[in-house]
Scaffold this motif. Structure first.
Motif, PDB file in Angstrom:
ATOM      1  N   SER A  93      -2.974   0.724   5.825  1.00  0.00           N
ATOM      2  CA  SER A  93      -2.067  -0.389   5.547  1.00  0.00           C
ATOM      3  C   SER A  93      -1.439  -0.110   4.193  1.00  0.00           C
ATOM      4  CB  SER A  93      -2.827  -1.725   5.521  1.00  0.00           C
ATOM      5  OG  SER A  93      -3.198  -2.105   6.824  1.00  0.00           O
ATOM      6  N   LEU A  94      -0.121   0.062   4.184  1.00  0.00           N
ATOM      7  CA  LEU A  94       0.602   0.435   2.974  1.00  0.00           C
ATOM      8  C   LEU A  94       1.400  -0.757   2.463  1.00  0.00           C
ATOM      9  CD1 LEU A  94       2.491   3.756   2.382  1.00  0.00           C
ATOM     10  CD2 LEU A  94       3.467   1.574   1.642  1.00  0.00           C
ATOM     11  N   TYR A  95       1.115  -1.148   1.225  1.00  0.00           N
ATOM     12  CA  TYR A  95       1.766  -2.300   0.605  1.00  0.00           C
ATOM     13  C   TYR A  95       2.662  -1.820  -0.548  1.00  0.00           C
ATOM     14  CZ  TYR A  95      -2.115  -4.730   2.914  1.00  0.00           C
ATOM     15  OH  TYR A  95      -3.022  -5.199   3.830  1.00  0.00           O
ATOM     16  N   GLY A  96       3.895  -2.311  -0.561  1.00  0.00           N
ATOM     17  CA  GLY A  96       4.806  -1.949  -1.634  1.00  0.00           C
ATOM     18  C   GLY A  96       5.938  -2.939  -1.742  1.00  0.00           C
ATOM     19  N   GLY A  97       6.623  -2.933  -2.857  1.00  0.00           N
ATOM     20  CA  GLY A  97       7.733  -3.849  -3.056  1.00  0.00           C
ATOM     21  C   GLY A  97       9.011  -3.374  -2.397  1.00  0.00           C
ATOM     22  N   ASN A  98       9.914  -4.306  -2.143  1.00  0.00           N
ATOM     23  CA  ASN A  98      11.250  -3.951  -1.678  1.00  0.00           C
ATOM     24  C   ASN A  98      12.075  -3.485  -2.880  1.00  0.00           C
ATOM     25  OD1 ASN A  98      10.474  -4.768   0.848  1.00  0.00           O
ATOM     26  ND2 ASN A  98      11.711  -6.632   0.866  1.00  0.00           N
ATOM     27  N   GLU A 100      16.239  -2.891  -3.808  1.00  0.00           N
ATOM     28  CA  GLU A 100      17.645  -2.994  -3.419  1.00  0.00           C
ATOM     29  C   GLU A 100      17.790  -3.316  -1.928  1.00  0.00           C
ATOM     30  OE1 GLU A 100      19.667   0.535  -4.740  1.00  0.00           O
ATOM     31  OE2 GLU A 100      19.705  -0.147  -6.827  1.00  0.00           O
ATOM     32  N   GLY A 101      16.977  -4.271  -1.486  1.00  0.00           N
ATOM     33  CA  GLY A 101      17.063  -4.749  -0.115  1.00  0.00           C
ATOM     34  C   GLY A 101      16.385  -3.871   0.916  1.00  0.00           C
ATOM     35  N   LYS A 102      15.757  -2.802   0.491  1.00  0.00           N
ATOM     36  CA  LYS A 102      15.095  -1.895   1.434  1.00  0.00           C
ATOM     37  C   LYS A 102      13.579  -2.072   1.369  1.00  0.00           C
ATOM     38  CE  LYS A 102      18.725   1.615   1.366  1.00  0.00           C
ATOM     39  NZ  LYS A 102      19.048   3.045   1.109  1.00  0.00           N
ATOM     40  N   SER A 103      12.945  -2.024   2.523  1.00  0.00           N
ATOM     41  CA  SER A 103      11.502  -2.207   2.637  1.00  0.00           C
ATOM     42  C   SER A 103      10.767  -0.915   2.303  1.00  0.00           C
ATOM     43  CB  SER A 103      11.156  -2.627   4.068  1.00  0.00           C
ATOM     44  OG  SER A 103      11.394  -1.535   4.959  1.00  0.00           O
ATOM     45  N   PRO A 104       9.442  -0.986   2.095  1.00  0.00           N
ATOM     46  CA  PRO A 104       8.665   0.235   1.858  1.00  0.00           C
ATOM     47  C   PRO A 104       8.843   1.269   2.972  1.00  0.00           C
ATOM     48  CG  PRO A 104       7.330  -1.693   1.366  1.00  0.00           C
ATOM     49  CD  PRO A 104       8.596  -2.198   1.983  1.00  0.00           C
ATOM     50  N   LYS A 105       8.879   0.815   4.211  1.00  0.00           N
ATOM     51  CA  LYS A 105       9.043   1.750   5.333  1.00  0.00           C
ATOM     52  C   LYS A 105      10.389   2.445   5.274  1.00  0.00           C
ATOM     53  CE  LYS A 105       8.620   2.085  10.362  1.00  0.00           C
ATOM     54  NZ  LYS A 105       8.310   1.349  11.628  1.00  0.00           N
ATOM     55  N   GLU A 106      11.434   1.701   4.935  1.00  0.00           N
ATOM     56  CA  GLU A 106      12.767   2.296   4.848  1.00  0.00           C
ATOM     57  C   GLU A 106      12.859   3.283   3.692  1.00  0.00           C
ATOM     58  OE1 GLU A 106      15.839  -1.081   6.446  1.00  0.00           O
ATOM     59  OE2 GLU A 106      14.690  -1.583   4.651  1.00  0.00           O
ATOM     60  N   ILE A 107      12.306   2.917   2.544  1.00  0.00           N
ATOM     61  CA  ILE A 107      12.368   3.793   1.371  1.00  0.00           C
ATOM     62  C   ILE A 107      11.596   5.083   1.605  1.00  0.00           C
ATOM     63  CG2 ILE A 107      11.713   4.019  -1.051  1.00  0.00           C
ATOM     64  CD1 ILE A 107      12.063   0.917  -1.217  1.00  0.00           C
ATOM     65  N   LEU A 108      10.350   4.952   2.046  1.00  0.00           N
ATOM     66  CA  LEU A 108       9.514   6.135   2.251  1.00  0.00           C
ATOM     67  C   LEU A 108       9.967   6.947   3.459  1.00  0.00           C
ATOM     68  CD1 LEU A 108       6.054   4.528   1.444  1.00  0.00           C
ATOM     69  CD2 LEU A 108       7.329   6.142   0.028  1.00  0.00           C
ATOM     70  N   GLY A 109      10.570   6.268   4.420  1.00  0.00           N
ATOM     71  CA  GLY A 109      11.096   6.976   5.586  1.00  0.00           C
ATOM     72  C   GLY A 109      12.178   7.971   5.213  1.00  0.00           C
ATOM     73  N   LYS A 129       0.749   1.212   8.823  1.00  0.00           N
ATOM     74  CA  LYS A 129       1.419  -0.086   8.920  1.00  0.00           C
ATOM     75  C   LYS A 129       1.948  -0.444   7.527  1.00  0.00           C
ATOM     76  CE  LYS A 129      -1.582  -1.774  12.645  1.00  0.00           C
ATOM     77  NZ  LYS A 129      -2.346  -0.487  12.781  1.00  0.00           N
ATOM     78  N   PHE A 130       3.192  -0.918   7.478  1.00  0.00           N
ATOM     79  CA  PHE A 130       3.841  -1.221   6.206  1.00  0.00           C
ATOM     80  C   PHE A 130       3.945  -2.726   5.992  1.00  0.00           C
ATOM     81  CE2 PHE A 130       5.321   2.904   7.591  1.00  0.00           C
ATOM     82  CZ  PHE A 130       5.384   3.660   6.432  1.00  0.00           C
ATOM     83  N   GLU A 131       3.780  -3.119   4.729  1.00  0.00           N
ATOM     84  CA  GLU A 131       3.940  -4.536   4.403  1.00  0.00           C
ATOM     85  C   GLU A 131       4.609  -4.673   3.035  1.00  0.00           C
ATOM     86  OE1 GLU A 131       1.276  -8.601   3.778  1.00  0.00           O
ATOM     87  OE2 GLU A 131       0.544  -7.005   5.086  1.00  0.00           O
ATOM     88  N   SER A 132       5.654  -5.484   2.986  1.00  0.00           N
ATOM     89  CA  SER A 132       6.348  -5.739   1.722  1.00  0.00           C
ATOM     90  C   SER A 132       5.604  -6.798   0.920  1.00  0.00           C
ATOM     91  CB  SER A 132       7.781  -6.228   1.992  1.00  0.00           C
ATOM     92  OG  SER A 132       8.545  -5.230   2.626  1.00  0.00           O
ATOM     93  N   ILE A 133       5.472  -6.553  -0.373  1.00  0.00           N
ATOM     94  CA  ILE A 133       4.851  -7.529  -1.270  1.00  0.00           C
ATOM     95  C   ILE A 133       5.744  -7.699  -2.498  1.00  0.00           C
ATOM     96  CG2 ILE A 133       2.470  -7.139  -0.525  1.00  0.00           C
ATOM     97  CD1 ILE A 133       2.120  -5.268  -2.917  1.00  0.00           C
TER      98      ILE A 133
END
Length: 270
Positions: A93-98, A100-109, A129-133
């Motif tokens: 489970s990967l937690y990270g901040g958004n 510029e409007g992009k989620s952790p999954k989008e950024i790391l992707g 699994k990604f979760e924005s915090i």
């Protein structure tokens, strides 16, 4: 056994695989906290390679909760090449901040795919699994474990974390340029904390405003101001040799305060 904290990467900015930097380590940010048979990992720099070896030997198959402070390269460079991200039997489970409007999954992707890496990491059989915090979010886990996120002063944004369990407080505060007014949230994080992992990239003499990092001396001041029981200086400057860090450690030892310099592979039990 108490809460187990292990440093798998302590260097800042970039890996430093040099002979005169081996005692404190050349790998970048990655710290593991083990509590109530659960694994919490903070940042995924090049130290993630060492964590992966440790995990496969001692905890294979156990869920990993990974918290990213931010997405600067030294804090995520271990992801693409780490086997744990390709193994379907390892739940992450990967937690990270958004940003510029992009989620952790989008950024790391983006950064974990061509042209930055040969393979699109998150499409090769892993179980992530990604979760924005964001600032002020509180996440609760089994055994009464709570992790709170707090925004800190760093170019592009960054999160610090407060880990609480069994009446103990551990603060992970890397990539933070210390301000005169820490604000209510960070002040609450630090007050009477049992362990503070502190961004000590600079000394008072080398400090550069606007770079998003703090100094050893600022950390020592906070230890006294907030009643912090123990502080580990972390995110060592790429130019700091073992000899230099040894000399500074000796200086701080003479103050009688519980100030230590984190070493790669070192474990602390709280």
């Amino acid at each position: 056994m108490g809460i187990k904290v292990t440093f798998f990467g302590c260097r800042g900015s970039m890996p430093t695989p040099a002979a005169d930097k081996m005692k404190y380590g050349g790998n970048t940010s990655s710290v593991c906290i083990e509590c109530h048979d659960q694994i919490f990992l903070f940042d995924a720099g090049s130290g993630l390679a060492l964590f992966s070896e440790y995990y496969k030997k001692n905890h294979y198959g156990k869920k990993i909760n990974l918290f990213l402070s931010h997405y600067h390269t030294d804090h995520i460079c271990g992801i693409s090449a780490s086997e744990i991200f390709y193994d379907k039997n390892i739940e992450i489970s990967l937690y990270g901040g958004n940003f510029e409007g992009k989620s952790p999954k989008e950024i790391l992707g983006v950064v974990c795919s061509p042209p930055y890496f040969p393979l699109p990491v998150f499409t090769y059989g892993g179980n992530v699994k990604f979760e924005s915090i964001s600032d002020g979010d509180e996440l609760c886990f089994g055994g009464g474990i709570k992790i709170t996120a707090g925004s800190v002063n760093h170019p592009g944004g960054c999160l610090g974390f407060l880990f609480e369990c069994c009446g103990k407080k551990i603060v992970y505060l890397t990539d933070y340029e210390c301000e005169n007014d820490l604000g209510q949230r960070l002040s609450c994080f630090l007050k009477t904390s049992d362990l503070l992992i502190w961004d000590a990239f600079f000394t008072a003499e080398t400090f550069i405003p606007g770079w998003g990092h703090s100094s050893m001396e600022q950390g020592a001041e906070l230890l006294e101001k907030f009643g912090v029981k123990k502080i580990y200086f972390y995110h060592h400057n790429i130019n700091s040799t073992d000899g230099f860090l040894d000399s500074r450690a000796e200086e701080f030892l003479k103050t009688g305060k519980n100030i230590y310099f984190a070493k790669e592979g070192e474990t602390v039990v709280i």
